[in-house]
Design a protein around this motif. Structure first.
Motif, PDB file in Angstrom:
ATOM      1  N   VAL A  82       2.907  -7.339   0.348  1.00  0.00           N
ATOM      2  CA  VAL A  82       1.682  -7.909   0.931  1.00  0.00           C
ATOM      3  C   VAL A  82       1.591  -7.535   2.406  1.00  0.00           C
ATOM      4  O   VAL A  82       0.528  -7.126   2.900  1.00  0.00           O
ATOM      5  CB  VAL A  82       1.657  -9.442   0.758  1.00  0.00           C
ATOM      6  N   CYS A  83       2.705  -7.642   3.120  1.00  0.00           N
ATOM      7  CA  CYS A  83       2.730  -7.262   4.535  1.00  0.00           C
ATOM      8  C   CYS A  83       2.360  -5.790   4.706  1.00  0.00           C
ATOM      9  O   CYS A  83       1.601  -5.430   5.613  1.00  0.00           O
ATOM     10  CB  CYS A  83       4.108  -7.520   5.129  1.00  0.00           C
ATOM     11  N   TYR A  84       2.914  -4.941   3.828  1.00  0.00           N
ATOM     12  CA  TYR A  84       2.614  -3.508   3.912  1.00  0.00           C
ATOM     13  C   TYR A  84       1.131  -3.265   3.677  1.00  0.00           C
ATOM     14  O   TYR A  84       0.496  -2.488   4.402  1.00  0.00           O
ATOM     15  CB  TYR A  84       3.444  -2.737   2.889  1.00  0.00           C
ATOM     16  N   ALA A  85       0.578  -3.920   2.667  1.00  0.00           N
ATOM     17  CA  ALA A  85      -0.838  -3.754   2.361  1.00  0.00           C
ATOM     18  C   ALA A  85      -1.714  -4.191   3.538  1.00  0.00           C
ATOM     19  O   ALA A  85      -2.669  -3.498   3.916  1.00  0.00           O
ATOM     20  CB  ALA A  85      -1.201  -4.547   1.101  1.00  0.00           C
ATOM     21  N   LEU A  86      -1.389  -5.322   4.138  1.00  0.00           N
ATOM     22  CA  LEU A  86      -2.175  -5.815   5.267  1.00  0.00           C
ATOM     23  C   LEU A  86      -2.068  -4.880   6.468  1.00  0.00           C
ATOM     24  O   LEU A  86      -3.041  -4.661   7.193  1.00  0.00           O
ATOM     25  CB  LEU A  86      -1.729  -7.223   5.645  1.00  0.00           C
ATOM     26  N   TRP A  87      -0.876  -4.336   6.699  1.00  0.00           N
ATOM     27  CA  TRP A  87      -0.715  -3.374   7.797  1.00  0.00           C
ATOM     28  C   TRP A  87      -1.595  -2.155   7.579  1.00  0.00           C
ATOM     29  O   TRP A  87      -2.284  -1.700   8.493  1.00  0.00           O
ATOM     30  CB  TRP A  87       0.755  -2.974   7.910  1.00  0.00           C
ATOM     31  N   ALA A 113      -6.744   2.699   3.812  1.00  0.00           N
ATOM     32  CA  ALA A 113      -7.339   1.621   3.016  1.00  0.00           C
ATOM     33  C   ALA A 113      -6.919   1.726   1.555  1.00  0.00           C
ATOM     34  O   ALA A 113      -6.586   0.720   0.912  1.00  0.00           O
ATOM     35  CB  ALA A 113      -8.865   1.661   3.128  1.00  0.00           C
ATOM     36  N   PHE A 114      -6.918   2.956   1.030  1.00  0.00           N
ATOM     37  CA  PHE A 114      -6.515   3.165  -0.365  1.00  0.00           C
ATOM     38  C   PHE A 114      -5.062   2.739  -0.560  1.00  0.00           C
ATOM     39  O   PHE A 114      -4.723   2.060  -1.539  1.00  0.00           O
ATOM     40  CB  PHE A 114      -6.697   4.630  -0.745  1.00  0.00           C
ATOM     41  N   SER A 115      -4.187   3.122   0.378  1.00  0.00           N
ATOM     42  CA  SER A 115      -2.781   2.726   0.293  1.00  0.00           C
ATOM     43  C   SER A 115      -2.654   1.209   0.325  1.00  0.00           C
ATOM     44  O   SER A 115      -1.878   0.620  -0.441  1.00  0.00           O
ATOM     45  CB  SER A 115      -1.999   3.349   1.454  1.00  0.00           C
ATOM     46  N   GLY A 116      -3.424   0.562   1.204  1.00  0.00           N
ATOM     47  CA  GLY A 116      -3.378  -0.890   1.279  1.00  0.00           C
ATOM     48  C   GLY A 116      -3.789  -1.560  -0.012  1.00  0.00           C
ATOM     49  O   GLY A 116      -3.166  -2.529  -0.464  1.00  0.00           O
ATOM     50  N   LEU A 117      -4.846  -1.037  -0.640  1.00  0.00           N
ATOM     51  CA  LEU A 117      -5.304  -1.618  -1.897  1.00  0.00           C
ATOM     52  C   LEU A 117      -4.277  -1.413  -3.011  1.00  0.00           C
ATOM     53  O   LEU A 117      -4.017  -2.327  -3.802  1.00  0.00           O
ATOM     54  CB  LEU A 117      -6.648  -0.998  -2.293  1.00  0.00           C
ATOM     55  N   VAL A 118      -3.692  -0.209  -3.073  1.00  0.00           N
ATOM     56  CA  VAL A 118      -2.693   0.074  -4.102  1.00  0.00           C
ATOM     57  C   VAL A 118      -1.510  -0.882  -3.988  1.00  0.00           C
ATOM     58  O   VAL A 118      -1.076  -1.497  -4.973  1.00  0.00           O
ATOM     59  CB  VAL A 118      -2.216   1.537  -4.008  1.00  0.00           C
ATOM     60  N   TYR A 119      -0.988  -1.037  -2.783  1.00  0.00           N
ATOM     61  CA  TYR A 119       0.171  -1.910  -2.615  1.00  0.00           C
ATOM     62  C   TYR A 119      -0.215  -3.379  -2.714  1.00  0.00           C
ATOM     63  O   TYR A 119       0.613  -4.222  -3.085  1.00  0.00           O
ATOM     64  CB  TYR A 119       0.889  -1.595  -1.308  1.00  0.00           C
ATOM     65  N   GLY A 120      -1.469  -3.697  -2.418  1.00  0.00           N
ATOM     66  CA  GLY A 120      -1.940  -5.055  -2.646  1.00  0.00           C
ATOM     67  C   GLY A 120      -1.930  -5.397  -4.129  1.00  0.00           C
ATOM     68  O   GLY A 120      -1.492  -6.496  -4.523  1.00  0.00           O
ATOM     69  N   PHE A 121      -2.384  -4.459  -4.974  1.00  0.00           N
ATOM     70  CA  PHE A 121      -2.348  -4.683  -6.416  1.00  0.00           C
ATOM     71  C   PHE A 121      -0.919  -4.757  -6.935  1.00  0.00           C
ATOM     72  O   PHE A 121      -0.612  -5.545  -7.830  1.00  0.00           O
ATOM     73  CB  PHE A 121      -3.124  -3.583  -7.145  1.00  0.00           C
ATOM     74  N   LEU A 122      -0.027  -3.932  -6.354  1.00  0.00           N
ATOM     75  CA  LEU A 122       1.381  -4.003  -6.752  1.00  0.00           C
ATOM     76  C   LEU A 122       1.967  -5.371  -6.410  1.00  0.00           C
ATOM     77  O   LEU A 122       2.703  -5.963  -7.206  1.00  0.00           O
ATOM     78  CB  LEU A 122       2.183  -2.907  -6.052  1.00  0.00           C
ATOM     79  N   ALA A 123       1.637  -5.865  -5.224  1.00  0.00           N
ATOM     80  CA  ALA A 123       2.126  -7.192  -4.824  1.00  0.00           C
ATOM     81  C   ALA A 123       1.587  -8.266  -5.756  1.00  0.00           C
ATOM     82  O   ALA A 123       2.316  -9.178  -6.163  1.00  0.00           O
ATOM     83  CB  ALA A 123       1.715  -7.485  -3.383  1.00  0.00           C
ATOM     84  N   TYR A 124       0.304  -8.164  -6.107  1.00  0.00           N
ATOM     85  CA  TYR A 124      -0.303  -9.129  -7.018  1.00  0.00           C
ATOM     86  C   TYR A 124       0.406  -9.112  -8.373  1.00  0.00           C
ATOM     87  O   TYR A 124       0.739 -10.167  -8.932  1.00  0.00           O
ATOM     88  CB  TYR A 124      -1.784  -8.805  -7.201  1.00  0.00           C
ATOM     89  N   GLY A 125       0.674  -7.901  -8.884  1.00  0.00           N
ATOM     90  CA  GLY A 125       1.365  -7.798 -10.162  1.00  0.00           C
ATOM     91  C   GLY A 125       2.771  -8.366 -10.116  1.00  0.00           C
ATOM     92  O   GLY A 125       3.218  -9.011 -11.065  1.00  0.00           O
ATOM     93  N   SER A 126       3.472  -8.141  -8.995  1.00  0.00           N
ATOM     94  CA  SER A 126       4.832  -8.663  -8.884  1.00  0.00           C
ATOM     95  C   SER A 126       4.834 -10.185  -8.758  1.00  0.00           C
ATOM     96  O   SER A 126       5.706 -10.860  -9.316  1.00  0.00           O
ATOM     97  CB  SER A 126       5.557  -8.025  -7.704  1.00  0.00           C
ATOM     98  N   PHE A 127       3.846 -10.747  -8.056  1.00  0.00           N
ATOM     99  CA  PHE A 127       3.748 -12.208  -7.974  1.00  0.00           C
ATOM    100  C   PHE A 127       3.466 -12.810  -9.350  1.00  0.00           C
ATOM    101  O   PHE A 127       3.982 -13.874  -9.697  1.00  0.00           O
ATOM    102  CB  PHE A 127       2.648 -12.619  -6.990  1.00  0.00           C
TER     103      PHE A 127
END
Length: 281
Positions: A82-87, A113-127
């Protein structure tokens, strides 16, 4: 809506939280890639019953979850992502890197922005996995669903092929960054101890090349899916690993790429320690 108009409505980046989020995010990314590399190496040489068919990031999350205190460990990794995505999103919308608003700058900010969204979805899936919602769709099956839907559209094969070419382009750019030394752009190499500097720099170069190879293989599989009008040919990293494993000397090829991805993960830790994090917009 343009990125500049979006950024004008957002609060200014606060140096401390941007810097902390970046470092935590890079550390979490390092954990994920080190595990991807380790598990891929184990699969290449049939260690511990690992299969390259399960070696996407969701497979890594499941591996973490199966360890002692797995839920806590996975929650920490998810928080880091999540931190990575927000950064990445602050880089895109607040332009911390001073990329500007010309075509080149906008292109880079879209990439952030694309990288942030990708890692945001990864964080969501892991949560979701932390709270017990495993889900049925992995990353590869999601890609196949997307390709299947695109193939049913007019000019669908062309669209899938174009996506494949774009993915190959990303892979070639990763290799270019490695060979040109641009991967060291913001890293304070002068602060790294002399006795380990050469090894660390070389590990980063190897890591970016390995990541570029994986992206290139994923792109090739998308093009193959387009040419054969067969969505099952497309996929993510696990499909790329299967492709390598089935080639001549496949175990050695997969093992080499696995070591490269492990090196990439190590270099993310180096970035978390030594990278200059720009915080002013």
């Amino acid at each position: 809506m343009k990125l500049t108009s979006i950024s004008s409505h957002l609060p200014s980046a606060q140096p401390q939280w941007v810097r902390r989020f970046a470092k935590l995010g890079l550390g979490a990314k390092g954990v994920v890639y080190c595990l991807v590399g380790l598990l891929a190496f184990m699969a290449a040489f049939e260690i511990g019953g690992r299969s390259e068919r399960q070696l996407n990031k969701q497979g890594v999350f499941r591996f973490i979850l199966d360890q002692p205190f797995g839920q806590l460990l996975l929650a920490l990794v998810a928080a880091g992502l999540v931190c990575y995505a927000l950064w990445r999103l602050t880089q895109a919308f607040l332009d911390n890197e001073q990329e500007g608003t010309d075509a080149k700058g906008i292109g880079r900010r879209i990439g952030y922005a694309f990288s942030g969204l990708v890692y945001g979805f990864l964080a969501y899936g892991s949560f979701r996995m932390v709270v017990g919602s495993q889900g049925n769709q992995g990353g590869d099956s999601s890609r196949q669903t997307l390709v299947r839907e695109l193939l049913q559209k007019p000019f669908g094969q062309w669209l899938v092929g174009l996506i494949g070419l774009c993915i190959i382009g990303v892979g070639l750019y990763q290799i270019y960054r490695a060979l040109s030394g641009k991967y060291l752009k913001n890293v304070q190499t002068s602060s790294i101890k002399t006795e380990v500097k050469a090894i660390i720099i070389r590990s980063g170069k190897i890591g970016y090349i390995a990541r570029g190879v994986v992206w290139g293989l994923i792109g090739y599989l998308f093009i193959k899916a387009a040419l054969e009008a067969n969505a099952t040919q497309a996929g993510g990293s696990s499909h790329a690993f299967v492709f390598l494993e089935q080639a001549s000397y496949g175990s050695y090829l997969l093992g080499a790429v696995a070591l490269g991805l492990f090196c990439y993960g190590i270099f993310m830790f180096v970035r978390a320690r030594y990278e200059v994090i720009n915080t002013s917009s």
